[in-house]
Motif scaffolding. Structure first.
Motif, mmCIF file in Angstrom:
data_model
loop_
_atom_site.group_PDB
_atom_site.id
_atom_site.type_symbol
_atom_site.label_atom_id
_atom_site.label_comp_id
_atom_site.label_asym_id
_atom_site.label_seq_id
_atom_site.Cartn_x
_atom_site.Cartn_y
_atom_site.Cartn_z
ATOM 1 N N VAL A 1 -21.258 -28.088 49.084
ATOM 2 C CA VAL A 1 -22.632 -28.604 49.173
ATOM 3 C C VAL A 1 -22.618 -30.040 49.674
ATOM 4 C CG1 VAL A 1 -24.673 -29.252 47.832
ATOM 5 C CG2 VAL A 1 -23.562 -27.054 47.425
ATOM 6 N N TYR A 2 -21.744 -30.862 49.077
ATOM 7 C CA TYR A 2 -21.638 -32.256 49.518
ATOM 8 C C TYR A 2 -21.296 -32.347 51.004
ATOM 9 C CZ TYR A 2 -21.552 -34.245 44.736
ATOM 10 O OH TYR A 2 -21.851 -34.653 43.466
ATOM 11 N N LEU A 3 -20.345 -31.547 51.446
ATOM 12 C CA LEU A 3 -19.924 -31.613 52.848
ATOM 13 C C LEU A 3 -21.026 -31.140 53.793
ATOM 14 C CD1 LEU A 3 -16.210 -30.448 52.516
ATOM 15 C CD2 LEU A 3 -17.076 -32.781 52.833
ATOM 16 N N ARG A 4 -21.804 -30.130 53.372
ATOM 17 C CA ARG A 4 -22.953 -29.701 54.191
ATOM 18 C C ARG A 4 -23.980 -30.816 54.291
ATOM 19 N NH1 ARG A 4 -22.274 -24.708 51.846
ATOM 20 N NH2 ARG A 4 -23.806 -25.113 50.226
ATOM 21 N N GLN A 5 -24.248 -31.481 53.174
ATOM 22 C CA GLN A 5 -25.201 -32.592 53.190
ATOM 23 C C GLN A 5 -24.718 -33.701 54.120
ATOM 24 O OE1 GLN A 5 -25.463 -33.677 49.053
ATOM 25 N NE2 GLN A 5 -27.132 -32.227 48.651
ATOM 26 N N GLN A 6 -23.441 -34.009 54.031
ATOM 27 C CA GLN A 6 -22.892 -35.061 54.873
ATOM 28 C C GLN A 6 -22.969 -34.670 56.347
ATOM 29 O OE1 GLN A 6 -18.644 -36.043 54.685
ATOM 30 N NE2 GLN A 6 -19.276 -38.177 54.421
ATOM 31 N N ALA A 7 -22.716 -33.407 56.650
ATOM 32 C CA ALA A 7 -22.794 -32.949 58.039
ATOM 33 C C ALA A 7 -24.222 -33.031 58.566
ATOM 34 C CB ALA A 7 -22.274 -31.513 58.140
ATOM 35 N N GLU B 1 -9.897 -20.132 32.937
ATOM 36 C CA GLU B 1 -10.873 -21.219 32.817
ATOM 37 C C GLU B 1 -10.661 -22.274 33.900
ATOM 38 O OE1 GLU B 1 -11.456 -24.768 29.707
ATOM 39 O OE2 GLU B 1 -11.770 -22.780 28.821
ATOM 40 N N GLN B 2 -9.412 -22.650 34.130
ATOM 41 C CA GLN B 2 -9.110 -23.640 35.169
ATOM 42 C C GLN B 2 -9.453 -23.100 36.564
ATOM 43 O OE1 GLN B 2 -8.138 -26.950 34.739
ATOM 44 N NE2 GLN B 2 -8.656 -26.429 32.630
ATOM 45 N N GLN B 3 -9.192 -21.828 36.782
ATOM 46 C CA GLN B 3 -9.540 -21.216 38.073
ATOM 47 C C GLN B 3 -11.053 -21.209 38.271
ATOM 48 O OE1 GLN B 3 -7.398 -17.537 37.424
ATOM 49 N NE2 GLN B 3 -5.705 -18.194 38.743
ATOM 50 N N GLN B 4 -11.800 -20.980 37.211
ATOM 51 C CA GLN B 4 -13.261 -21.007 37.299
ATOM 52 C C GLN B 4 -13.753 -22.424 37.583
ATOM 53 O OE1 GLN B 4 -14.272 -19.222 33.533
ATOM 54 N NE2 GLN B 4 -14.312 -17.152 34.393
ATOM 55 N N LEU B 5 -13.139 -23.411 36.935
ATOM 56 C CA LEU B 5 -13.491 -24.800 37.212
ATOM 57 C C LEU B 5 -13.184 -25.161 38.663
ATOM 58 C CD1 LEU B 5 -12.273 -26.742 34.042
ATOM 59 C CD2 LEU B 5 -14.610 -26.587 34.899
ATOM 60 N N LEU B 6 -12.044 -24.726 39.150
ATOM 61 C CA LEU B 6 -11.667 -24.982 40.536
ATOM 62 C C LEU B 6 -12.706 -24.390 41.484
ATOM 63 C CD1 LEU B 6 -9.660 -26.036 42.651
ATOM 64 C CD2 LEU B 6 -8.401 -23.879 42.383
ATOM 65 N N ALA B 7 -13.130 -23.178 41.231
ATOM 66 C CA ALA B 7 -14.147 -22.537 42.076
ATOM 67 C C ALA B 7 -15.460 -23.311 42.026
ATOM 68 C CB ALA B 7 -14.356 -21.092 41.642
ATOM 69 N N ALA B 8 -15.839 -23.788 40.849
ATOM 70 C CA ALA B 8 -17.086 -24.549 40.721
ATOM 71 C C ALA B 8 -17.003 -25.865 41.489
ATOM 72 C CB ALA B 8 -17.386 -24.814 39.252
ATOM 73 N N TYR B 9 -15.875 -26.558 41.370
ATOM 74 C CA TYR B 9 -15.708 -27.810 42.108
ATOM 75 C C TYR B 9 -15.700 -27.564 43.613
ATOM 76 C CZ TYR B 9 -14.824 -30.699 37.999
ATOM 77 O OH TYR B 9 -14.951 -31.393 36.820
ATOM 78 N N ARG B 10 -15.114 -26.472 44.053
ATOM 79 C CA ARG B 10 -15.113 -26.164 45.479
ATOM 80 C C ARG B 10 -16.522 -25.857 45.981
ATOM 81 N NH1 ARG B 10 -9.442 -22.730 46.002
ATOM 82 N NH2 ARG B 10 -8.141 -24.554 46.482
ATOM 83 N N GLU C 1 -14.786 -37.935 44.312
ATOM 84 C CA GLU C 1 -14.561 -37.546 42.918
ATOM 85 C C GLU C 1 -14.275 -36.055 42.803
ATOM 86 O OE1 GLU C 1 -17.069 -37.409 38.758
ATOM 87 O OE2 GLU C 1 -17.512 -38.997 40.200
ATOM 88 N N THR C 2 -15.003 -35.244 43.543
ATOM 89 C CA THR C 2 -14.797 -33.799 43.496
ATOM 90 C C THR C 2 -13.424 -33.431 44.038
ATOM 91 O OG1 THR C 2 -17.173 -33.451 43.721
ATOM 92 C CG2 THR C 2 -15.759 -31.564 44.180
ATOM 93 N N ARG C 3 -13.001 -34.091 45.105
ATOM 94 C CA ARG C 3 -11.660 -33.827 45.638
ATOM 95 C C ARG C 3 -10.576 -34.234 44.644
ATOM 96 N NH1 ARG C 3 -12.926 -35.225 51.929
ATOM 97 N NH2 ARG C 3 -13.213 -33.052 52.562
ATOM 98 N N ARG C 4 -10.784 -35.328 43.912
ATOM 99 C CA ARG C 4 -9.815 -35.726 42.879
ATOM 100 C C ARG C 4 -9.749 -34.672 41.777
ATOM 101 N NH1 ARG C 4 -11.927 -40.896 43.666
ATOM 102 N NH2 ARG C 4 -13.318 -40.644 41.876
ATOM 103 N N ASP C 5 -10.908 -34.164 41.373
ATOM 104 C CA ASP C 5 -10.932 -33.126 40.338
ATOM 105 C C ASP C 5 -10.229 -31.858 40.817
ATOM 106 O OD1 ASP C 5 -12.292 -34.695 38.474
ATOM 107 O OD2 ASP C 5 -14.255 -34.065 39.219
ATOM 108 N N ILE C 6 -10.453 -31.488 42.069
ATOM 109 C CA ILE C 6 -9.795 -30.305 42.633
ATOM 110 C C ILE C 6 -8.281 -30.509 42.638
ATOM 111 C CG2 ILE C 6 -9.417 -29.038 44.794
ATOM 112 C CD1 ILE C 6 -12.470 -29.367 45.308
ATOM 113 N N LYS C 7 -7.839 -31.673 43.057
ATOM 114 C CA LYS C 7 -6.409 -31.965 43.094
ATOM 115 C C LYS C 7 -5.798 -31.888 41.692
ATOM 116 C CE LYS C 7 -3.163 -35.483 44.672
ATOM 117 N NZ LYS C 7 -3.001 -36.791 45.315
ATOM 118 N N ARG C 8 -6.515 -32.422 40.695
ATOM 119 C CA ARG C 8 -6.038 -32.407 39.311
ATOM 120 C C ARG C 8 -5.910 -30.974 38.797
ATOM 121 N NH1 ARG C 8 -8.818 -31.803 34.917
ATOM 122 N NH2 ARG C 8 -10.815 -32.229 35.924
#
Length: 71
Positions: A23-29, A9-18, A46-53
């Motif tokens: 998407v965010y990084l493409r938009q920013q670019a 479950e955590q691995q799936q969450l990690l993949a979703a956050y990534r 926020e997404t990077r904080r969630d990934i780190k957690r």
């Protein structure tokens, strides 16, 4: 200690956050960092904080966590 199901479950969450971060990084670019709206910048942070957690949770459970340069 996490159960095998919880690790998955955590691995799936990690993949979703990534995926969200990608998407965010493409938009920013596309619009440029200087013109990025606060919601986009905050979303990236926020997404990077969630990934780190989640990575910390997985590492504490001795689960293998692949590194990603965008994390």
């Amino acid at each position: 200690m996490l159960s095998p199901e919880e690790i998955v479950e955590q691995q799936q969450l990690l993949a979703a956050y990534r995926r969200t971060l990608a998407v965010y990084l493409r938009q920013q670019a596309e619009i440029g960092r200087a013109f990025s709206p606060p919601a986009l910048i905050n979303g990236i942070d926020e997404t990077r904080r969630d990934i780190k957690r989640i990575k910390a949770i997985l590492q504490a459970a001795s689960a293998e966590v692949a590194e990603d340069p965008d994390d």
